[in-house]
Design a protein around this motif. Structure first.
Motif, PDB file in Angstrom:
ATOM      1  N   GLN A   4       2.964 -26.945  18.291  1.00 56.71           N
ATOM      2  CA  GLN A   4       2.128 -27.336  19.420  1.00 56.71           C
ATOM      3  C   GLN A   4       2.999 -27.461  20.658  1.00 56.71           C
ATOM      4  OE1 GLN A   4      -1.016 -30.223  18.710  1.00 56.71           O
ATOM      5  NE2 GLN A   4      -0.278 -31.442  20.430  1.00 56.71           N
ATOM      6  N   ASP A   5       2.623 -26.744  21.728  1.00 56.09           N
ATOM      7  CA  ASP A   5       3.441 -26.823  22.942  1.00 56.09           C
ATOM      8  C   ASP A   5       2.970 -27.973  23.825  1.00 56.09           C
ATOM      9  OD1 ASP A   5       1.287 -26.047  24.520  1.00 56.09           O
ATOM     10  OD2 ASP A   5       1.940 -23.956  24.722  1.00 56.09           O
ATOM     11  N   ARG A   6       3.629 -28.117  24.966  1.00 58.47           N
ATOM     12  CA  ARG A   6       3.349 -29.261  25.825  1.00 58.47           C
ATOM     13  C   ARG A   6       1.915 -29.310  26.347  1.00 58.47           C
ATOM     14  NH1 ARG A   6       8.171 -31.658  26.429  1.00 58.47           N
ATOM     15  NH2 ARG A   6       9.852 -30.191  25.986  1.00 58.47           N
ATOM     16  N   VAL A  22      -1.300 -26.333  23.169  1.00 55.17           N
ATOM     17  CA  VAL A  22      -1.662 -25.037  22.583  1.00 55.17           C
ATOM     18  C   VAL A  22      -0.884 -24.842  21.280  1.00 55.17           C
ATOM     19  CG1 VAL A  22      -1.689 -22.527  22.926  1.00 55.17           C
ATOM     20  CG2 VAL A  22      -2.117 -24.078  24.859  1.00 55.17           C
ATOM     21  N   ARG A  23      -1.597 -24.442  20.231  1.00 52.42           N
ATOM     22  CA  ARG A  23      -0.962 -24.270  18.928  1.00 52.42           C
ATOM     23  C   ARG A  23      -0.765 -22.808  18.582  1.00 52.42           C
ATOM     24  NH1 ARG A  23      -5.202 -28.277  16.413  1.00 52.42           N
ATOM     25  NH2 ARG A  23      -4.380 -30.152  17.404  1.00 52.42           N
ATOM     26  N   THR A  24       0.431 -22.505  18.114  1.00 54.65           N
ATOM     27  CA  THR A  24       0.688 -21.152  17.616  1.00 54.65           C
ATOM     28  C   THR A  24       1.234 -21.293  16.198  1.00 54.65           C
ATOM     29  OG1 THR A  24       2.785 -21.366  18.780  1.00 54.65           O
ATOM     30  CG2 THR A  24       1.126 -19.939  19.783  1.00 54.65           C
ATOM     31  N   PRO A  25       0.935 -20.330  15.316  1.00 60.16           N
ATOM     32  CA  PRO A  25       1.436 -20.423  13.944  1.00 60.16           C
ATOM     33  C   PRO A  25       2.960 -20.442  13.928  1.00 60.16           C
ATOM     34  CG  PRO A  25      -0.254 -18.734  14.121  1.00 60.16           C
ATOM     35  CD  PRO A  25       0.068 -19.159  15.520  1.00 60.16           C
ATOM     36  N   LEU A  26       3.537 -21.283  13.064  1.00 59.86           N
ATOM     37  CA  LEU A  26       4.989 -21.328  12.907  1.00 59.86           C
ATOM     38  C   LEU A  26       5.444 -20.069  12.162  1.00 59.86           C
ATOM     39  CD1 LEU A  26       5.582 -24.979  11.599  1.00 59.86           C
ATOM     40  CD2 LEU A  26       6.424 -24.056  13.757  1.00 59.86           C
ATOM     41  N   PRO A  27       6.603 -19.552  12.528  1.00 62.99           N
ATOM     42  CA  PRO A  27       7.115 -18.385  11.785  1.00 62.99           C
ATOM     43  C   PRO A  27       7.337 -18.718  10.309  1.00 62.99           C
ATOM     44  CG  PRO A  27       8.738 -19.202  13.376  1.00 62.99           C
ATOM     45  CD  PRO A  27       7.462 -19.948  13.631  1.00 62.99           C
ATOM     46  N   LYS A  28       7.792 -19.960  10.051  1.00 58.60           N
ATOM     47  CA  LYS A  28       7.975 -20.398   8.666  1.00 58.60           C
ATOM     48  C   LYS A  28       7.235 -21.711   8.469  1.00 58.60           C
ATOM     49  CE  LYS A  28      12.318 -18.435   7.112  1.00 58.60           C
ATOM     50  NZ  LYS A  28      13.699 -18.761   6.734  1.00 58.60           N
TER      51      LYS A  28
END
Ligand code: ATP
Ligand code: MG
Ligand code: MG
Ligand code: MG
Length: 469
Positions: free
Chosen positions: A207-209, A212-218
């Motif tokens: 989760q960025d500041r 916004v959520r992006t899938p983690l690479p791992k």
């Protein structure tokens, strides 16, 4: 006969070792290189550098029994399930397995290894988790509508940004007789029927500041299960205090005070408080926490003071915590060898602080009792802020205790008035140049932080499985 807590701990660690997990020792209650938390609140804390890719873990699969302490839970100790200090059993995957295996392992451990009845176990998931319900159906045979969706099942970073994800909590149904009787009573209900035992956290987003959520690479797995709660259900007990973990400590105090456990709720509450707090203080002291007026030292002080007061409610006028230390060490020193190594120091710290506080407590209690009698006669139910302040400032009586006693007796505290008195004091001391200003300010700031406008919510607990505590 039921498994002992020592056996349960060993079976947990051995089970996960058999699934390729490296056994890692508990880290200290004092977190290493982590300024964001006061004390260790979860097993995953020592894993953070691995999850963030900053350090190389001893294995991509690890398991531990971690010493935890939760400041946020201090005031609720006394019920059947809440402790300040507890042991968290955990298994961790650093970019290795994910939801399917985590659920498979959990299910196998609970139903095959320690043989809890499947029909008592209730998995819950986050409403947005599209995968976990399917695994629970496939692995454990739950129909989709038997899997409870809970908004609470989300673990997120304390700040604006960091790894996060849904979690899946497993509840144990203690039976309708423990329930609130409401038609919508289900896992997550705040009554005593469904006991939360295990939290499986699926770390899958960053989760960025801006949120916004992006899938983690791992993706990572972080799980946590309280050993005391698990022992309670495995041993079929009414509370964590009735398990083999606590019974000897409770009995020790019951004998010392001449009361009987299990006859009177108020007596039981006090017995539970001193049993929990005695154990917690022994572990804190063993990890080098010393009483002081700030930081973890203040937490130590606060817990000890609360214990002494509940001891007094049971009629204990002599030091009792330092004496109970040996019972705790005997019970837990085999696994936590630091307790035996630090025995003398633990006893010294406890007995010094206990003696010191006893006098303060007697004076303060007497003054507060007089004050409450006076207010009652005037039919006033709010304790004026300056009176609370005076008890604290002049007599060293902890504000948390004033608060606790006030609410027990049907009073509230004028928090705004208290803060005002505190501010005035601060201004006075600023004006008085002879004061060591820096010291004094730190002190007042600390108190303000502790007391806040309503109640102390804790400094720590920034990170933990499941939720921000
Ligand atoms: P609760 O809802 O009971 O406060 P939690 O959701 O805060 O628990 P988690 O952060 O999910 O707990 O921690 C994982 C597990 O640790 C819990 O499922 C429980 O078994 C145990 N645990 C947490 N807090 C306590 C506590 N104060 N005393 C005993 N065990 C605890
Ligand atoms: Mg919970
Ligand atoms: Mg939880
Ligand atoms: Mg909690």
């Amino acid at each position: 006969i039921a498994l002992t807590s020592t056996e349960i701990r060993a079976r947990y660690l051995d089970y996960f070792a058999s699934k390729g997990h490296v056994k890692v020792p508990s880290s200290s209650l004092v977190p290493r290189n982590d300024p964001t938390v006061m004390l260790t609140t979860a097993g995953m804390q020592q894993m953070i550098p691995y999850f963030l890719g900053r350090e190389t873990p001893p294995g991509s699969r690890m398991t531990s029994a971690q010493k935890c302490f939760r400041t946020t839970d201090i005031d609720i100790v006394g019920n059947q399930r809440t402790l300040t200090f507890f042991e968290m059993l955990g298994n961790f995957s650093v970019g290795d397995y994910f939801k399917r295996e985590a659920i498979t392992f959990a299910w196998e451990f609970l139903t095959q290894v320690i043989k809890l009845p499947a029909e008592r176990l209730h998995p819950t998931v986050h409403p947005d988790d599209a995968e976990a319900p399917g695994y629970w159906s496939e692995i454990a045979g739950y129909p989709d509508d038997a899997i409870v969706r809970l908004e609470d099942n989300w673990w997120g970073p304390p700040g604006a940004s960091g790894p996060c994800g849904p979690d899946s909590e497993i509840y144990y149904d203690r039976g309708v007789e423990h329930g609130c009787g409401r038609a919508d009573c289900k896992p997550g209900c705040d009554c005593e029927r469904f006991l939360e035992i295990w939290n499986l956290v699926f770390m899958q987003y960053f989760q960025d500041r801006d949120g916004v959520r992006t899938p983690l690479p791992k993706t990572n797995i972080d799980t946590g299960m309280g050993l005391e709660r698990l022992s309670m259900v495995v041993q079929g007990k009414e509370s964590v205090f009735d398990t083999d973990i606590f019974r000897a400590i409770i009995d020790h105090f019951a004998q010392l005070t001449g009361v009987r456990y299990g006859q009177d709720t108020r007596v039981d509450t006090s017995l539970r408080v001193i049993a929990d707090h005695a154990r917690a203080l022994v572990f804190l002291a063993a990890d080098g926490v010393l009483p002081s007026n700030e930081g973890r030292g203040y937490i130590f002080r606060r817990v000890l003071r609360r214990a002494v007061r509940h001891g007094k409610l049971l009629g204990l006028d002599k030091p009792f915590l330092s004496i109970a230390a040996d019972t705790v060490i005997k019970l837990m020193g085999d696994y936590y060898t630091e307790l035996r190594e630090q025995r003398d120091r633990i006893v010294d710290v406890l007995s010094m602080e206990e003696k010191k506080f006893s006098q303060t407590l007697n004076t303060g209690l007497q003054l507060l009792t007089e004050l409450l009698t006076e207010l009652r006669a005037k039919e006033v139910s709010v304790i004026p802020g300056d009176a609370v302040f005076k008890l604290y400032d002049t007599h060293g009586f902890p504000v948390e205790l004033t608060q606790e006693i006030a609410s027990e007796q049907g009073f509230t505290i004028d928090s705004a008035g208290f803060e005002h008195a505190m501010q005035q004091q601060q201004e006075r001391s600023r004006a008085a140049s002879t004061f060591s200003q820096a010291d004094h300010e730190t002190n007042l700031d600390e108190v303000l932080k502790r007391v806040g406008p309503t109640r102390f919510l804790g400094y720590e607990g920034v990170i933990g499985t499941g939720k921000i505590v």
